[in-house]
Design an enzyme around this catalytic site. Structure first.
Site, PDB file in Angstrom:
ATOM      1  N   CYS A 169       0.878  -1.160   0.000  1.00 44.77           N
ATOM      2  CA  CYS A 169       0.000   0.000   0.000  1.00 44.77           C
ATOM      3  C   CYS A 169       0.915   1.208   0.000  1.00 44.77           C
ATOM      4  O   CYS A 169       2.107   1.083   0.248  1.00 44.77           O
ATOM      5  CB  CYS A 169      -0.865   0.022   1.249  1.00 44.77           C
ATOM      6  N   ARG A 194       1.425   1.589  -5.969  1.00 40.52           N
ATOM      7  CA  ARG A 194       1.571   0.582  -4.919  1.00 40.52           C
ATOM      8  C   ARG A 194       0.254  -0.126  -4.578  1.00 40.52           C
ATOM      9  O   ARG A 194       0.244  -1.075  -3.789  1.00 40.52           O
ATOM     10  CB  ARG A 194       2.123   1.235  -3.644  1.00 40.52           C
ATOM     11  N   TRP A 245      -3.767  -1.694  -1.421  1.00 37.65           N
ATOM     12  CA  TRP A 245      -3.841  -2.946  -2.174  1.00 37.65           C
ATOM     13  C   TRP A 245      -4.336  -3.963  -1.161  1.00 37.65           C
ATOM     14  O   TRP A 245      -3.642  -4.288  -0.200  1.00 37.65           O
ATOM     15  CB  TRP A 245      -2.478  -3.338  -2.723  1.00 37.65           C
ATOM     16  N   ASN A 249       0.822   0.037   6.017  1.00 39.68           N
ATOM     17  CA  ASN A 249       1.243  -0.763   4.869  1.00 39.68           C
ATOM     18  C   ASN A 249       1.906  -2.010   5.422  1.00 39.68           C
ATOM     19  O   ASN A 249       2.884  -1.905   6.154  1.00 39.68           O
ATOM     20  CB  ASN A 249       2.242   0.040   4.018  1.00 39.68           C
ATOM     21  N   GLY A 250       1.369  -3.175   5.114  1.00 40.29           N
ATOM     22  CA  GLY A 250       1.963  -4.413   5.625  1.00 40.29           C
ATOM     23  C   GLY A 250       0.896  -5.345   6.151  1.00 40.29           C
ATOM     24  O   GLY A 250      -0.276  -5.225   5.797  1.00 40.29           O
ATOM     25  N   GLU A 283       8.945 -13.218 -20.540  1.00 33.95           N
ATOM     26  CA  GLU A 283       8.715 -11.824 -20.149  1.00 33.95           C
ATOM     27  C   GLU A 283       7.687 -11.154 -21.075  1.00 33.95           C
ATOM     28  O   GLU A 283       6.813 -10.422 -20.613  1.00 33.95           O
ATOM     29  CB  GLU A 283      10.063 -11.070 -20.158  1.00 33.95           C
ATOM     30  N   LYS A 328       4.165  -9.578 -19.842  1.00 34.98           N
ATOM     31  CA  LYS A 328       3.759  -8.194 -20.121  1.00 34.98           C
ATOM     32  C   LYS A 328       2.361  -8.161 -20.718  1.00 34.98           C
ATOM     33  O   LYS A 328       1.515  -7.365 -20.316  1.00 34.98           O
ATOM     34  CB  LYS A 328       4.708  -7.551 -21.122  1.00 34.98           C
ATOM     35  N   GLU A 367      -0.364  -9.087 -18.055  1.00 35.76           N
ATOM     36  CA  GLU A 367      -0.664  -8.169 -16.965  1.00 35.76           C
ATOM     37  C   GLU A 367      -1.314  -6.869 -17.408  1.00 35.76           C
ATOM     38  O   GLU A 367      -2.112  -6.317 -16.667  1.00 35.76           O
ATOM     39  CB  GLU A 367       0.554  -7.927 -16.058  1.00 35.76           C
ATOM     40  N   HIS A 400       5.988 -31.066 -27.229  1.00 32.54           N
ATOM     41  CA  HIS A 400       5.745 -31.941 -26.078  1.00 32.54           C
ATOM     42  C   HIS A 400       4.401 -31.634 -25.407  1.00 32.54           C
ATOM     43  O   HIS A 400       4.168 -32.036 -24.277  1.00 32.54           O
ATOM     44  CB  HIS A 400       6.892 -31.820 -25.069  1.00 32.54           C
ATOM     45  N   LYS A 424       2.597  -2.394  -7.651  1.00 32.43           N
ATOM     46  CA  LYS A 424       3.988  -2.346  -8.106  1.00 32.43           C
ATOM     47  C   LYS A 424       4.929  -3.103  -7.169  1.00 32.43           C
ATOM     48  O   LYS A 424       5.749  -3.890  -7.627  1.00 32.43           O
ATOM     49  CB  LYS A 424       4.414  -0.886  -8.215  1.00 32.43           C
TER      50      LYS A 424
HETATM   51  O1  M6R Z   1      10.207  -4.961  -7.416  1.00 30.76           O
HETATM   52  P1  M6R Z   1      10.477  -6.359  -7.880  1.00 30.76           P
HETATM   53  O2  M6R Z   1      11.365  -6.408  -9.062  1.00 30.76           O
HETATM   54  O3  M6R Z   1      10.981  -7.247  -6.790  1.00 30.76           O
HETATM   55  O4  M6R Z   1       9.081  -6.911  -8.322  1.00 30.76           O
HETATM   56  C1  M6R Z   1       8.917  -8.231  -8.752  1.00 30.76           C
HETATM   57  C2  M6R Z   1       7.595  -8.422  -9.445  1.00 30.76           C
HETATM   58  O5  M6R Z   1       6.551  -8.133  -8.568  1.00 30.76           O
HETATM   59  C3  M6R Z   1       7.465  -7.543 -10.680  1.00 30.76           C
HETATM   60  O6  M6R Z   1       8.519  -7.745 -11.573  1.00 30.76           O
HETATM   61  C4  M6R Z   1       6.137  -7.818 -11.389  1.00 30.76           C
HETATM   62  O7  M6R Z   1       6.151  -9.093 -11.938  1.00 30.76           O
HETATM   63  C5  M6R Z   1       5.872  -6.753 -12.451  1.00 30.76           C
HETATM   64  N1  M6R Z   1       4.520  -6.315 -12.373  1.00 30.76           N
HETATM   65  C6  M6R Z   1       6.116  -7.220 -13.828  1.00 30.76           C
HETATM   66  O8  M6R Z   1       5.817  -6.275 -14.781  1.00 30.76           O
END
Ligand code: M6R
Length: 615
Positions: free
Chosen positions: A2, A27, A75, A101-102, A488, A492, A495, A511, A610
């Site tokens: 958060c 966040r 969040w 936050n936590g 990756e 992308k 998400e 396979h 994030k």
């Molecule tokens: O801050 P971090 O690199 O540790 O975050 C890891 C993942 O949460 C982050 O890469 C997430 O997968 C992204 N939303 C990808 O775009």
């Protein structure tokens, strides 16, 4: 997971809080709220479900005067995202308000005990338990708010960054941290607080990063006081904030994601600057150089990370094994931390995290440290928890990444891995000086090649995205260095566009996944000129033979795979071990333009945040 922000001083707090919440919205954005202590000491809480803009509409016409306030963007962890579960939370008497936050792990036990004392709860959150516990300690012990916060936190197990205000105290905020980030900004007779420095940067460059187990008392016109849970005074380390406000704005782009994709020529250059000499081609990474013996005597290197950082780590594995011949394993931090891994002090553990706050990565680091491993951090956010928990490390220096979907951090991480691999390979004399210089030069050429790609590919990929925006599924395939890029690219797309996408090693298709192929299942195939090009070409043939639609990513002068493909995205060529950077750019653009064509909230995709500071 958060965002929290606060202000106490002579200014009107509301605009500072709202602007701060907008900066921290990456966040979490399930709900937002703030509490203000007004001139006459009244304490008011305003909160609602949804984004910060919903909160702004909600308070339109209401009295938001007050120069002491705390605010939160959520969040959801405990309880569904609604206005009741939104922060701040009042204590039962509405005398105290708290943002958090936590996670408070022992909330259920504490709640039961408070209910026995007659406390009633409105929300399902652990936060409401904490604010009531503070009030309980305050009333029972007849102590100060600081002592009540201390007393309550001594009973709490969990991770938190909190800020507390009290009715009648318009000049004071109490904040505390344990395993969740918290920055205090020091102005002239005023204080700011936030989960990261972005809401603070335009008001002051003097900041204090609170340490775990510290409580700070922010009192208008009084010096900052920091104590630990036993009330012992803690040293205050005031740091100068190095951050540029323009990095936090969209700069004319429709979304941060697009801006950050386009920033990559500069961010890769920033990552290389001062580390790779354009004259001698030497690489100097002080964190690696000063600890070379740890790396060189390593039994193996284990890389721990999550999400995009995990994909960059897979490329790091290829680079280090390929160039240095040191065995490397890459682990999801969330799995590693719980699977009782065999570790020894001869292992080097590299933790990779953009935010430097990912809970699983931090827990994996603790495990490694406890086993005596040397822990090296690769992260972006200066002063973050990963940076502080590492024995040594290396920043990627790509500037604040605001979009939830990571782009420039990925290419920064790959760039850092390439420099680490080069440094170690050179020290171990595992590569010739010619090869070393060839790769150093290739690294230095990357920013210009990425710029060339962005100049030529942005518009055609936008057009291509329009054609595929209604697809339901996607498969991404690649081999060798390009397999992690396929993963990756698929992440992308998932998400930001909510299209289901999977990444596979191209040869794995036969396979199992090839059963999925028909004309409604587009396959994005990465087939760049490397040792596996012909083999990848055969895998593309296999897809075409089953009626699949193929978008290929090929080199500018490709002849074979582009002919087999329905659409070809042409990219410039560099050494195969650096191609992941050049191949990832069009995949980022493709995901972005599909999401934008679907009218989605690209920078803040649903259900995501994030920094994942909870398990
Ligand atoms: O801050 P971090 O690199 O540790 O975050 C890891 C993942 O949460 C982050 O890469 C997430 O997968 C992204 N939303 C990808 O775009």
């Amino acid at each position: 997971m958060c965002g929290i922000v606060g202000y106490v001083g002579d200014r009107n707090a509301y605009p500072i809080l709202i602007k701060g919440l907008h900066r921290l919205e990456y966040r979490g954005y399930d709900s937002a709220g703030f509490a203000l202590v007004g001139k006459n000491g009244e304490l008011n809480v305003y909160k609602c479900k949804g984004k910060v803009s919903a909160l702004e509409n909600f308070v339109e016409g209401k009295d938001v005067e007050g120069s002491c306030g705390i605010a939160h963007t959520r969040w959801a962890t405990h309880g569904e995202p609604n206005s009741v579960n939104a922060h701040p939370h009042y204590s039962c008497t509405e005398n105290i308000a708290l943002i958090h936050n936590g996670i408070i792990e022992n909330w259920a036990l504490l709640k039961k005990a408070l209910i026995r004392e007659g406390y009633e709860f409105k929300s399902e959150t652990d936060t409401e338990v904490l604010v009531n516990l503070i009030e309980y300690v305050r009333n029972t012990n007849k102590c100060s708010l600081l002592d009540a916060v201390r007393g309550a936190l001594k009973q709490v197990i969990g991770a938190y960054a909190i800020a507390v205000v009290e009715k009648g105290r318009e000049d004071e905020i109490i904040v505390a941290r344990q395993s969740s980030p918290l920055v205090v900004g020091i102005g002239e007779g005023e204080y700011f607080l936030a989960s990261d420095a972005t809401p603070i940067v335009e008001y002051t460059d003097k900041v204090v990063y609170l340490q775990d187990g510290e409580i700070a008392v922010l009192t208008k016109n009084k010096p900052l006081r920091v104590v630990n849970f036993d009330n012992a005074e803690c040293p205050i380390d005031v740091k100068k904030l190095e951050m540029n406000i323009s990095e936090l704005e969209k700069g004319g782009y429709k979304h941060f994601m697009l801006k950050e994709i386009h920033e990559q020529p500069k961010t890769i250059m920033d990552c290389l600057r001062g580390r790779l000499s354009p004259d001698s081609y030497d690489v100097i990474l002080s964190g690696v150089r000063d600890n070379a013996y740890r790396f060189l005597s390593a039994r193996r290197i284990i890389i721990v990370a999550c999400g995009t950082s995990w994909h960059a780590s897979l490329i790091g594995e290829h680079l280090i094994e390929d160039l240095c011949r040191i065995p490397v394993e890459v682990e999801y931090a969330s799995e590693f931390r719980y699977r009782n891994p065999v570790l020894s002090p001869e292992d080097v553990v590299i933790a990779v995290s953009q935010s430097g706050e990912t809970a699983d990565t931090l827990a994996a680091m603790s495990l490694a440290k406890a086993a005596g491993c040397f822990v090296f951090g690769i992260c972006n956010v200066i002063g973050s928890s990963v940076a502080r928990a590492s024995d040594a490390g290396c920043y990627i220096h790509v500037g604040p990444e605001i979009s939830v979907a990571s782009t420039k951090a990925f290419t920064g991480q790959v760039t850092v891995f390439a420099m680490i691999a080069l440094t170690l390979a050179n020290t171990l004399t595992r590569i010739s000086r010619d090869r070393f210089e060839q790769l150093s030069k290739a690294l230095l050429d990357l920013p210009a090649l990425v710029q060339a790609e962005l100049d030529t590919l942005d518009a055609p990929i936008k057009e291509l995205a329009e054609k595929f925006k209604d697809s339901r599924d996607f498969i991404y395939i690649g081999r060798g260095y390009e397999f992690p890029v396929a993963l990756e690219g698929a992440l992308k797309l998932k998400e930001v566009s909510y299209i289901h996408a999977d990444g596979y090693p191209a040869a794995e298709m036969k396979h199992g996944p090839i059963a999925l192929i028909d004309k409604t299942m587009p396959v994005l195939a990465i087939a760049i000129p490397d040792a596996l090009y012909e083999k990848t070409a055969s895998n593309v043939q296999e897809v075409k033979a089953r009626g699949g639609v193929v978008i290929s990513v090929v080199s500018n002068d490709d002849e074979m795979v582009s002919k087999m493909s329905d659409y070809a995205i042409r990219v410039p060529v560099t050494d195969p071990c650096l191609m992941p950077v050049l191949v990832s750019i069009p995949l980022q653009l493709f995901a972005y333009y599909i999401a934008d064509a679907k009218g989605l909230d690209v920078d803040q995709p649903r259900n995501l945040a994030k920094s994942v500071t909870v398990e």
